[in-house]
Design a protein around this motif. Structure first.
Motif, short mmCIF file in Angstrom:
data_model
loop_
_atom_site.label_atom_id
_atom_site.label_comp_id
_atom_site.label_asym_id
_atom_site.label_seq_id
_atom_site.Cartn_x
_atom_site.Cartn_y
_atom_site.Cartn_z
N TYR A 633 2.89 6.50 8.94
CA TYR A 633 3.13 7.19 7.68
C TYR A 633 3.58 6.20 6.62
O TYR A 633 4.30 5.24 6.90
N THR A 634 3.17 6.46 5.39
CA THR A 634 3.58 5.63 4.27
C THR A 634 3.85 6.51 3.06
O THR A 634 3.28 7.60 2.93
N VAL A 635 4.73 6.08 2.18
CA VAL A 635 5.01 6.82 0.94
C VAL A 635 3.88 6.50 -0.04
O VAL A 635 3.81 5.40 -0.58
N ALA A 636 2.98 7.45 -0.23
CA ALA A 636 1.75 7.21 -0.98
C ALA A 636 1.99 7.27 -2.48
O ALA A 636 2.99 7.81 -2.96
N ASN A 637 1.03 6.70 -3.22
CA ASN A 637 1.02 6.76 -4.69
C ASN A 637 2.31 6.25 -5.30
O ASN A 637 2.74 6.73 -6.36
N THR A 638 2.93 5.26 -4.65
CA THR A 638 4.24 4.77 -5.10
C THR A 638 4.26 3.24 -5.06
O THR A 638 4.64 2.64 -4.05
N TYR A 665 0.17 -2.69 -18.91
CA TYR A 665 0.78 -1.83 -17.90
C TYR A 665 0.39 -2.34 -16.53
O TYR A 665 -0.80 -2.53 -16.24
N TYR A 666 1.40 -2.56 -15.67
CA TYR A 666 1.15 -3.15 -14.35
C TYR A 666 1.65 -2.23 -13.25
O TYR A 666 2.74 -1.64 -13.35
N ARG A 667 0.84 -2.10 -12.18
CA ARG A 667 1.21 -1.39 -10.96
C ARG A 667 0.93 -2.29 -9.78
O ARG A 667 -0.19 -2.79 -9.63
N SER A 668 1.93 -2.51 -8.94
CA SER A 668 1.72 -3.30 -7.73
C SER A 668 0.96 -2.46 -6.71
O SER A 668 0.65 -1.29 -6.94
N GLU A 669 0.66 -3.03 -5.56
CA GLU A 669 -0.19 -2.34 -4.59
C GLU A 669 0.46 -1.06 -4.08
O GLU A 669 1.68 -0.94 -4.01
N TYR A 670 -0.38 -0.10 -3.73
CA TYR A 670 0.10 1.17 -3.19
C TYR A 670 -0.97 1.78 -2.29
O TYR A 670 -2.16 1.58 -2.48
N ASP A 671 -0.50 2.53 -1.28
CA ASP A 671 -1.40 3.26 -0.39
C ASP A 671 -1.80 4.57 -1.05
O ASP A 671 -1.05 5.16 -1.83
N LEU A 672 -2.97 5.05 -0.66
CA LEU A 672 -3.53 6.24 -1.31
C LEU A 672 -3.28 7.52 -0.54
O LEU A 672 -3.41 8.61 -1.10
N SER A 677 -3.20 5.64 6.31
CA SER A 677 -3.91 5.23 5.10
C SER A 677 -4.83 4.04 5.39
O SER A 677 -4.41 3.01 5.91
N LEU A 678 -6.10 4.22 5.08
CA LEU A 678 -7.09 3.17 5.30
C LEU A 678 -7.36 2.35 4.04
O LEU A 678 -7.98 1.29 4.12
N LEU A 679 -6.93 2.85 2.89
CA LEU A 679 -7.20 2.17 1.63
C LEU A 679 -5.89 1.87 0.91
O LEU A 679 -5.04 2.75 0.76
N THR A 680 -5.76 0.65 0.47
CA THR A 680 -4.63 0.22 -0.33
C THR A 680 -5.16 -0.35 -1.64
O THR A 680 -6.02 -1.25 -1.61
N GLN A 681 -4.70 0.18 -2.75
CA GLN A 681 -5.09 -0.38 -4.04
C GLN A 681 -4.22 -1.60 -4.32
O GLN A 681 -3.00 -1.52 -4.35
N GLU A 682 -4.88 -2.73 -4.50
CA GLU A 682 -4.13 -3.95 -4.83
C GLU A 682 -3.52 -3.84 -6.22
O GLU A 682 -3.92 -3.02 -7.04
N GLY A 683 -2.53 -4.65 -6.49
CA GLY A 683 -1.88 -4.63 -7.80
C GLY A 683 -2.87 -4.91 -8.92
O GLY A 683 -3.79 -5.71 -8.78
#
Length: 758
Positions: A633-638, A665-672, A677-683
């Motif tokens: 489990y991961t805290v998604a969209n964060t 505007y910058y966002r570091s990587e986060y799980d979806l 979660s199989l996909l992580t959006q890089e920063g």
């Protein structure tokens, strides 16, 4: 984020607080010698009464109508750039369903029965469902983002925070505002708003209408159906608001408001990240292109009516009543596999109605302020979806799992919150809310060996045989449950000077208990989720030209609702069902800075840091032994880091005044997704620029806006029905295909807006 980062952040906060008190004193002395640029006062209603932003001891961001216009912000989701530790995004297969997370708390699944973790409010009216909650900016005065649980004043389902959409009150003479926007992808937006005094200074009629259209960022390359609109990620929205405001005396104000939105944007197709095993279609070249076997039409209809009455009894006492009803209807087509075969298609209907009544009594004196009230809410949340798995069961004529039902709620609440000045500098805030809520749920769930849809005519030549379907889709759950919650708040504030306030607080919020809307048989309800939050911070202004606000927080999120393997009445009877199985914690820091460097140049910046994780997720193995599965489990969209830095530069010419602005505007990587979660959006970062013009006489305006200048591609949602293998490959999942789908945020766009005011 490492533990040391948060510790250093908290230390920085403490040092900043100590230094601020000295800098403020020095700044006050300097102000008497020379004139400096001055920041504007910002007023908010975060505590249900009008206050200066700098006097509110909670973390709140306010974005004014002027800021929205000058930055070219047209939808609520873009406000996330200006609020640290905030995620506001469109949900996966639609254009107007909202995914909202604040400080790691939200709700990923928008299905009926699952409650949001971030409350949405339109002029003090709670919007219960996320469908249609991606609000377009229309005749708005400001948008407020309240971070942290708001369980005392706002009640249930605000455990992450609340977002308030505040529309303008009318005053003065007759007015008419016209706006037209042309832009990339054939964007054509037209807005008209106005007011007319039926009785001078007493009775006003106001209106706002908008037509918002744009071609798709991509297309459906192939479709199994003929004559489909192949625009993907397009926009087709009509929205309107009618308002009647009456002020018969200085002490009495009434407002009747009606709003309606019709969104006929196409269903949103996702991007296949893996080639299909069952078709020969390649992975598309553009992340905005897709394939589909479903109709591409989609609809979201929302409608609301509210009546507000405010009576200023005397200098101390105020009475307020807010009566409202809202409804929404959304038939939608979600192609999970995004091919032109019916591998995994889900046509669905969301149908919601709500009624709310709030009575509020406020008391305001020099040393004591009290906000109190009674609140009633009744909501009917129903839906229907058909999960079509035709290809995998072709030998049987296809297979569809149909799920439909309702999750209806009725709640009563009483609340009060007061702030008392213990001395000229120290004040104490105490508040509490008691809520009682009952939910009634029905679930019909069964399998039909055919490809079926919610309504006749949904798919060409499809006729729905209700008798045949009902025989295979039985009532599996019919139950009700009642909960009660007491949610307190306590805080202490220290007003060091007129320009520096420090605060510390504890607050609690809850997300409603519910029944599993996908239940396959009888199962008990789950209890409410609960968040306990601790905050410490300060709000300061230096020399009238520098505003620096900071908040450090810690939250404990208990009884989180997820589906897993749990025992029934007999410990050996293990079943997959919804339960209160998860616990997460988060700690972080939020900084907001605004600096009037000169009379022409304003600089601003925000920084959000958060360290959040699952501490425990309970499940059971095949032998009935309790196990912890929190590793999956991961805290998604964060993102661990969100940051925004920008500027506004004003200058005058012979043809009018200009405002040039920009932000990064910058966002570091986060799980979806929360589980596996199989996909992580890089920063990534978004760079935006704007140039605004105001004519000398004040009638004409124009704005040129360039968004996502570097054309960043970034994921905002996913569907994953594959199983990863040790060698980096994937095994097919539900439906028999390797379905790994991504949904993306907006590409680079340029638009020109021209406005005229009569």
């Amino acid at each position: 984020m490492e533990q040391n980062t948060i510790k250093l952040s908290c230390l920085a906060l403490a040092i900043s607080t100590a230094l601020t008190s000295q800098v403020v004193l020095a700044a006050d002395e300097k102000a008497s010698i020379e004139q400096e640029p001055i920041l504007e006062r910002i007023e908010v209603t975060a505590r249900k009464t009008v206050e200066s932003l700098q006097n509110v001891p909670i973390a709140v961001t306010s974005v004014s109508a002027e800021q929205l216009a000058e930055n070219g912000i047209t939808e609520m989701i873009e406000v996330q750039q200006f609020s640290p530790n905030t995620t506001l995004q469109r949900s996966r297969g639609t254009n107007s369903t909202l995914t909202a997370f604040i400080r790691g708390v939200g709700q990923e699944d928008p299905l009926w029965g699952y409650e949001p973790g971030v409350g949405i409010y339109i002029d003090d009216v709670y919007v219960a469902r996320p469908q249609g909650a991606v609000l377009d900016i229309l005749d708005v005065e400001r948008v407020e983002v309240l971070r942290g649980p708001q369980g005392t004043l706002y009640g249930k389902n605000t455990i992450g925070g609340a977002i308030k959409y505040v529309t303008k009150k009318m005053s003065g003479d007759a007015q008419l505002d016209l706006n037209a926007t042309l832009g990339s992808y054939n964007q054509q937006d037209f807005k008209i708003a106005g007011q007319y005094p039926l009785v001078d200074d007493k009775l006003y009629f106001g209106f706002a209408l908008a037509s918002l259209r744009r071609d798709g960022y991509g297309e459906f390359i192939t479709s199994a159906l003929a004559d489909q609109d192949k625009e993907n990620y397009n926009k087709d929205v009509m929205a309107g608001r009618l308002t009647l405001e009456y002020t018969p005396t200085d002490d009495l104000f009434m407002r009747l408001n009606y709003d309606k939105t019709e969104d006929e944007s196409n269903a949103k197709g996702g991007y296949r990240l893996l080639p299909s095993l069952l078709t020969d279609a390649p992975v598309p070249d553009s992340v905005y292109d897709s394939y589909t076997s479903m109709p591409t039409w989609n609809k979201v209809e929302t409608e609301g009516l509210s009546f507000t009455l405010e009576y200023f009894i005397n200098d101390e006492w105020t009475f307020k009543s807010v009566t409202a009803s809202r409804e929404s209807y959304s038939p939608t087509n979600i192609d999970f596999d995004n091919t032109d075969l019916r591998i995994f298609d889900v046509p669905a209907i969301y149908d919601d109605e709500q009624f709310s009544q709030e009575f509020q009594v406020n008391y305001d004196t020099e040393d004591l302020n009290i906000v109190s009230g009674l609140y009633y809410f009744k909501g009917d949340s129903c839906g229907h979806f058909d999960a079509i798995l035709e290809e995998a069961f072709m030998a049987y004529g296809g297979l569809t799992r149909e799920v439909r039902g309702c999750n209806n709620s009725e709640s009563y609440a009483a609340y009060a919150q007061g702030s008392y000045n213990l001395t000229e500098q120290w004040s104490l805030t105490l508040g509490a809310r008691y809520t009682e809520e009952t939910k009634d749920a029905t679930v019909y769930n069964g399998v039909v060996f055919d490809s079926i849809y919610p309504e006749t005519g949904w798919y060409p030549d499809f006729e729905r045989d209700e008798d045949l379907i009902n025989a295979s889709v039985p009532l599996v759950l019919d139950d009700s449950e009642t909960w009660s919650r007491f949610t307190p708040r306590a805080g202490i504030e220290y007003q060091h000077s007129d320009t520096l306030m420090m605060f510390a607080s504890y607050s609690q919020g809850f997300k409603s208990g519910t029944f599993n809307p996908r239940a396959t048989g009888p199962e008990p309800a789950v209890d409410p989720e609960v968040v306990d939050s601790f905050e410490i911070g300060f709000k300061s202004e230096w020399n009238d030209n520098l505003r620096f606000n900071a908040t450090a927080f810690y939250l404990d999120h208990k009884d989180r609702q997820f589906v897993t393997v749990l025992p029934g009445e007999d410990a050996a009877d293990l079943n997959q069902r919804l339960g209160n199985i998860g616990t997460t914690t988060a700690k972080g820091l939020e900084l907001e800075i605004q600096y009037a460097a000169t009379e022409s140049l304003n600089l601003f910046g925000t920084l959000g840091l958060i360290d959040s994780s699952f501490d425990e997720v309970i499940s059971y193995d095949e032998n009935g032994n309790q196990i912890d599965i929190s590793d999956s489990y991961t805290v998604a969209n964060t993102p661990e880091t969100t940051a925004n830095a920008g500027f506004n530069y004003d200058f005058s010419t012979g043809i009018g005044d200009f405002v040039f602005n920009g932000n990064y505007y910058y966002r570091s990587e986060y799980d979806l997704t929360v589980t596996d979660s199989l996909l992580t959006q890089e920063g990534y970062g978004l760079l935006n620029f704007g140039l605004n013009w105001y004519s000398e006489e004040g009638s004409w305006t124009a704005g040129l806006h360039w968004k996502n200048v570097t054309d960043e591609e970034y994921l905002v949602g996913t569907y994953a029905f594959v199983t990863p293998t040790d060698d980096g490959g994937y095994l097919p999942g539900l439906g028999g295909d390797n379905t790994l789908i991504g949904y993306y945020g907006d590409p680079q766009t340029i638009s020109l807006t021209v406005g005229y005011s009569f």
